[in-house]
Write a protein that holds these residues in place. Structure first.
Motif, PDB file in Angstrom:
ATOM      1  N   LEU A   1      76.127 -41.797 -31.549  1.00 30.21           N
ATOM      2  CA  LEU A   1      76.948 -42.695 -30.737  1.00 30.21           C
ATOM      3  C   LEU A   1      77.346 -42.015 -29.434  1.00 30.21           C
ATOM      4  CD1 LEU A   1      78.563 -45.309 -30.389  1.00 30.21           C
ATOM      5  CD2 LEU A   1      80.452 -44.219 -31.635  1.00 30.21           C
ATOM      6  N   MET A   2      77.685 -40.736 -29.497  1.00 33.03           N
ATOM      7  CA  MET A   2      78.090 -40.010 -28.294  1.00 33.03           C
ATOM      8  C   MET A   2      76.917 -39.879 -27.328  1.00 33.03           C
ATOM      9  SD  MET A   2      80.403 -38.670 -26.531  1.00 33.03           S
ATOM     10  CE  MET A   2      81.719 -38.715 -27.770  1.00 33.03           C
ATOM     11  N   ILE A   3      75.723 -39.624 -27.854  1.00 33.12           N
ATOM     12  CA  ILE A   3      74.542 -39.530 -26.991  1.00 33.12           C
ATOM     13  C   ILE A   3      74.395 -40.794 -26.166  1.00 33.12           C
ATOM     14  CG2 ILE A   3      72.018 -39.437 -26.989  1.00 33.12           C
ATOM     15  CD1 ILE A   3      72.208 -37.658 -29.474  1.00 33.12           C
ATOM     16  N   ARG A   4      74.582 -41.921 -26.826  1.00 38.11           N
ATOM     17  CA  ARG A   4      74.439 -43.205 -26.134  1.00 38.11           C
ATOM     18  C   ARG A   4      75.536 -43.409 -25.100  1.00 38.11           C
ATOM     19  NH1 ARG A   4      73.733 -49.013 -29.295  1.00 38.11           N
ATOM     20  NH2 ARG A   4      73.277 -50.291 -27.445  1.00 38.11           N
ATOM     21  N   ARG A   5      76.757 -42.990 -25.421  1.00 36.56           N
ATOM     22  CA  ARG A   5      77.885 -43.197 -24.525  1.00 36.56           C
ATOM     23  C   ARG A   5      77.785 -42.380 -23.240  1.00 36.56           C
ATOM     24  NH1 ARG A   5      81.171 -47.251 -24.440  1.00 36.56           N
ATOM     25  NH2 ARG A   5      82.879 -45.911 -23.743  1.00 36.56           N
ATOM     26  N   ILE A   6      77.243 -41.161 -23.331  1.00 37.52           N
ATOM     27  CA  ILE A   6      77.235 -40.289 -22.152  1.00 37.52           C
ATOM     28  C   ILE A   6      75.957 -40.412 -21.339  1.00 37.52           C
ATOM     29  CG2 ILE A   6      78.767 -38.624 -23.252  1.00 37.52           C
ATOM     30  CD1 ILE A   6      76.411 -36.839 -23.791  1.00 37.52           C
TER      31      ILE A   6
ATOM     32  N   GLY B   1      84.424 -32.976 -29.813  1.00 38.09           N
ATOM     33  CA  GLY B   1      84.097 -32.313 -28.557  1.00 38.09           C
ATOM     34  C   GLY B   1      82.716 -31.684 -28.579  1.00 38.09           C
ATOM     35  N   GLU B   2      82.334 -31.141 -29.741  1.00 42.75           N
ATOM     36  CA  GLU B   2      81.012 -30.541 -29.874  1.00 42.75           C
ATOM     37  C   GLU B   2      79.900 -31.554 -29.644  1.00 42.75           C
ATOM     38  OE1 GLU B   2      80.548 -27.355 -33.087  1.00 42.75           O
ATOM     39  OE2 GLU B   2      82.328 -28.445 -33.764  1.00 42.75           O
ATOM     40  N   THR B   3      80.131 -32.806 -30.028  1.00 46.04           N
ATOM     41  CA  THR B   3      79.088 -33.827 -29.852  1.00 46.04           C
ATOM     42  C   THR B   3      78.828 -34.133 -28.381  1.00 46.04           C
ATOM     43  OG1 THR B   3      80.657 -35.695 -30.013  1.00 46.04           O
ATOM     44  CG2 THR B   3      79.648 -34.903 -32.066  1.00 46.04           C
ATOM     45  N   MET B   4      79.784 -33.820 -27.517  1.00 43.45           N
ATOM     46  CA  MET B   4      79.552 -33.958 -26.072  1.00 43.45           C
ATOM     47  C   MET B   4      78.896 -32.718 -25.497  1.00 43.45           C
ATOM     48  SD  MET B   4      82.911 -35.906 -24.538  1.00 43.45           S
ATOM     49  CE  MET B   4      84.142 -35.044 -25.528  1.00 43.45           C
ATOM     50  N   LEU B   5      79.329 -31.559 -25.971  1.00 46.86           N
ATOM     51  CA  LEU B   5      78.809 -30.303 -25.423  1.00 46.86           C
ATOM     52  C   LEU B   5      77.352 -30.068 -25.805  1.00 46.86           C
ATOM     53  CD1 LEU B   5      79.519 -27.654 -23.900  1.00 46.86           C
ATOM     54  CD2 LEU B   5      80.100 -26.666 -26.130  1.00 46.86           C
TER      55      LEU B   5
ATOM     56  N   SER C   1      79.084 -39.055 -35.549  1.00 47.72           N
ATOM     57  CA  SER C   1      79.366 -39.518 -34.182  1.00 47.72           C
ATOM     58  C   SER C   1      78.380 -39.026 -33.135  1.00 47.72           C
ATOM     59  CB  SER C   1      80.784 -39.088 -33.773  1.00 47.72           C
ATOM     60  OG  SER C   1      80.909 -37.682 -33.776  1.00 47.72           O
ATOM     61  N   GLN C   2      77.467 -38.102 -33.490  1.00 49.45           N
ATOM     62  CA  GLN C   2      76.595 -37.526 -32.474  1.00 49.45           C
ATOM     63  C   GLN C   2      75.706 -38.571 -31.795  1.00 49.45           C
ATOM     64  OE1 GLN C   2      75.899 -33.768 -31.338  1.00 49.45           O
ATOM     65  NE2 GLN C   2      75.827 -35.457 -29.899  1.00 49.45           N
TER      66      GLN C   2
END
Length: 426
Positions: free
Chosen positions: A272-277, A328-332, A269-270
């Motif tokens: 995908l999360m990079i793109r989302r934020i 949560g780690e993928t956002m932090l 998910s990392q």
């Protein structure tokens, strides 16, 4: 998606490759130091714990010095010798045969590791523009976890406590992998030099760590990090494991599955999360991390309530907790270093990154010390309440940081120009 997340400069891509290779070696040995010292080398549990705690204390004590040296001499001149010292120390673990030799070896490893993380963060900052740093730091974290996962699966099939040579082998392999990023950095002679001539004059003009601590937004970020990591990351090694085994009454194998689920969640998910934020408020993302971590601990708490009556539900709760935590780690992971370097100046970038890495060291001391007594009280309910409440307090602190930042620093507005720091070879 992966191609879009890669840094523009090929030098940065090679640094990321070094992260992956060294992480594979780290994964080979990460879960086994305590077992190796006790079951293979015969140290008592308390002595092995002191050895591991000593490593954390030395690393924490030397981290500020590492940041100063990075600013004064450039990350290259600090990271290269640290990687070599780390390689020698890790390989020497294969020769440990007593408590005294274990203390000597982990001291050597701590000296090496004290400046590697902050130095590599500074190098990546010097090779990336403001608008891509968040993506690159997130990718760096994903590669780190991918490497650890590969290494862990490999060593799990190798090690055998009845055959000490299997442990000696993985420590020697780990030592070799630390040489990989060193060789990559040596192949890039123009990378990692001092970012500003002002940082090389002994820090007289910059004010050193006093200037860093006077930075009100960064000071607020440090407070957020200390609260979040103390109630989050620092609880994984002791609090999470102890609660899962003693309160939820799952087997150690379930804990291993949970940690595997955490790694898989991060790797998948990392990106995908990079793109989302991207283009969104960093402070809101940090606040959401606190909420996600709190949700993970609530799931674990529920597993503790049902554990004795329903083993399967308890096991699913423990694994789900670790997976949510990984989300949560993928956002932090992309936001925290990106915001740190958005606040940093070139003269003090090493110190800013060192202070950021010290957050994990300080919480790594507080978290394990407090977890045991809290879990032992009221069947772990007090521990759950404290870590959930602490994560939510961190969310409030993150939201209070937003008014102190510009739109560019908060990630809501793109940087007006490419502001990649230009190193000086002086």
């Amino acid at each position: 998606m992966l191609r879009r997340s890669l840094p523009r400069r090929p030098e940065a891509r090679r640094i990321l490759l070094g992260t992956l290779l060294s992480a594979i070696g780290r994964g080979l040995t990460l879960p086994f130091l305590f077992i190796y010292l006790t079951d293979v080398r015969g140290l008592s549990d308390p002595r092995a714990g002191l050895v591991i705690g000593w490593y954390g204390a030395v690393t924490l004590a030397l981290s500020p010095l590492g940041g100063t040296l990075i600013d004064r001499f450039g990350a290259r001149r600090v990271v290269l010798p640290c990687l070599l010292v780390e390689a020698v120390g890790t390989g020497s673990l294969a020769l440990v045969d007593s408590t005294a030799s274990a203390f000597v070896v982990v001291t050597l490893i701590a000296i090496g590791s004290s400046a590697i993380w902050s130095g590599q963060s500074t190098i990546l900052a010097s090779l990336t523009a403001d608008d891509e740093r968040q993506r690159v730091y997130g990718l760096n974290f994903a590669l780190l976890n991918l490497g650890i996962g590969i290494g862990g699966l490999t060593s799990g099939a190798i090690v055998d406590t009845s055959r000490p040579v299997t442990f000696e082998l993985i420590y020697l392999l780990d030592a070799v992998t630390y040489l990989m990023p060193a060789l990559i950095l040596l192949s890039l002679p123009h990378v990692g030099h001092r970012l500003s001539t002002a940082g090389g004059a002994g820090g007289a003009g910059s004010g050193g760590y006093l200037t860093v601590l006077r930075d009100r937004p960064f000071r607020r970020l440090v407070i957020f990090g200390l609260v979040l990591t103390t109630c989050g990351y620092a609880q994984i090694e002791v609090g999470f494991t102890a609660y899962a085994v003693r309160v939820a009454e799952v087997t150690p194998r379930v804990v291993a599955w949970a940690l595997a689920a955490n790694t898989v969640t991060i790797v998948l998910s990392q990106l995908l999360m990079i793109r989302r934020i991207e283009g969104r408020s960093r402070t809101r993302a940090l606040a959401l991390v606190g909420v996600v971590f709190a949700a993970a601990w609530l799931v674990l708490g529920a597993a503790g309530l049902i554990g004795p009556e329903n083993a399967l539900a308890a096991a699913l709760g423990v694994v789900t907790c670790a997976a949510i935590f990984g989300f949560g780690e993928t956002m932090l992971s992309p936001v925290m270093p990106a915001l740190t370097n958005a606040l940093a100046t070139d003269e003090l970038r090493g110190r800013y990154n060192a202070m950021s890495s010290m957050i994990f060291g300080i919480s790594g001391v507080i978290g394990p010390v407090t977890a045991g007594p809290l879990i032992g009280a009221a069947d772990g309910r007090i521990w759950v309440a404290v870590v959930v409440g602490g994560c939510l307090v961190a969310s409030v602190i993150a939201l209070s940081l937003r008014p102190l930042l510009t739109a560019v620093q908060d990630g809501r507005s793109p940087a007006p120009t490419d502001r990649t720091p230009q190193p000086t070879t002086a």
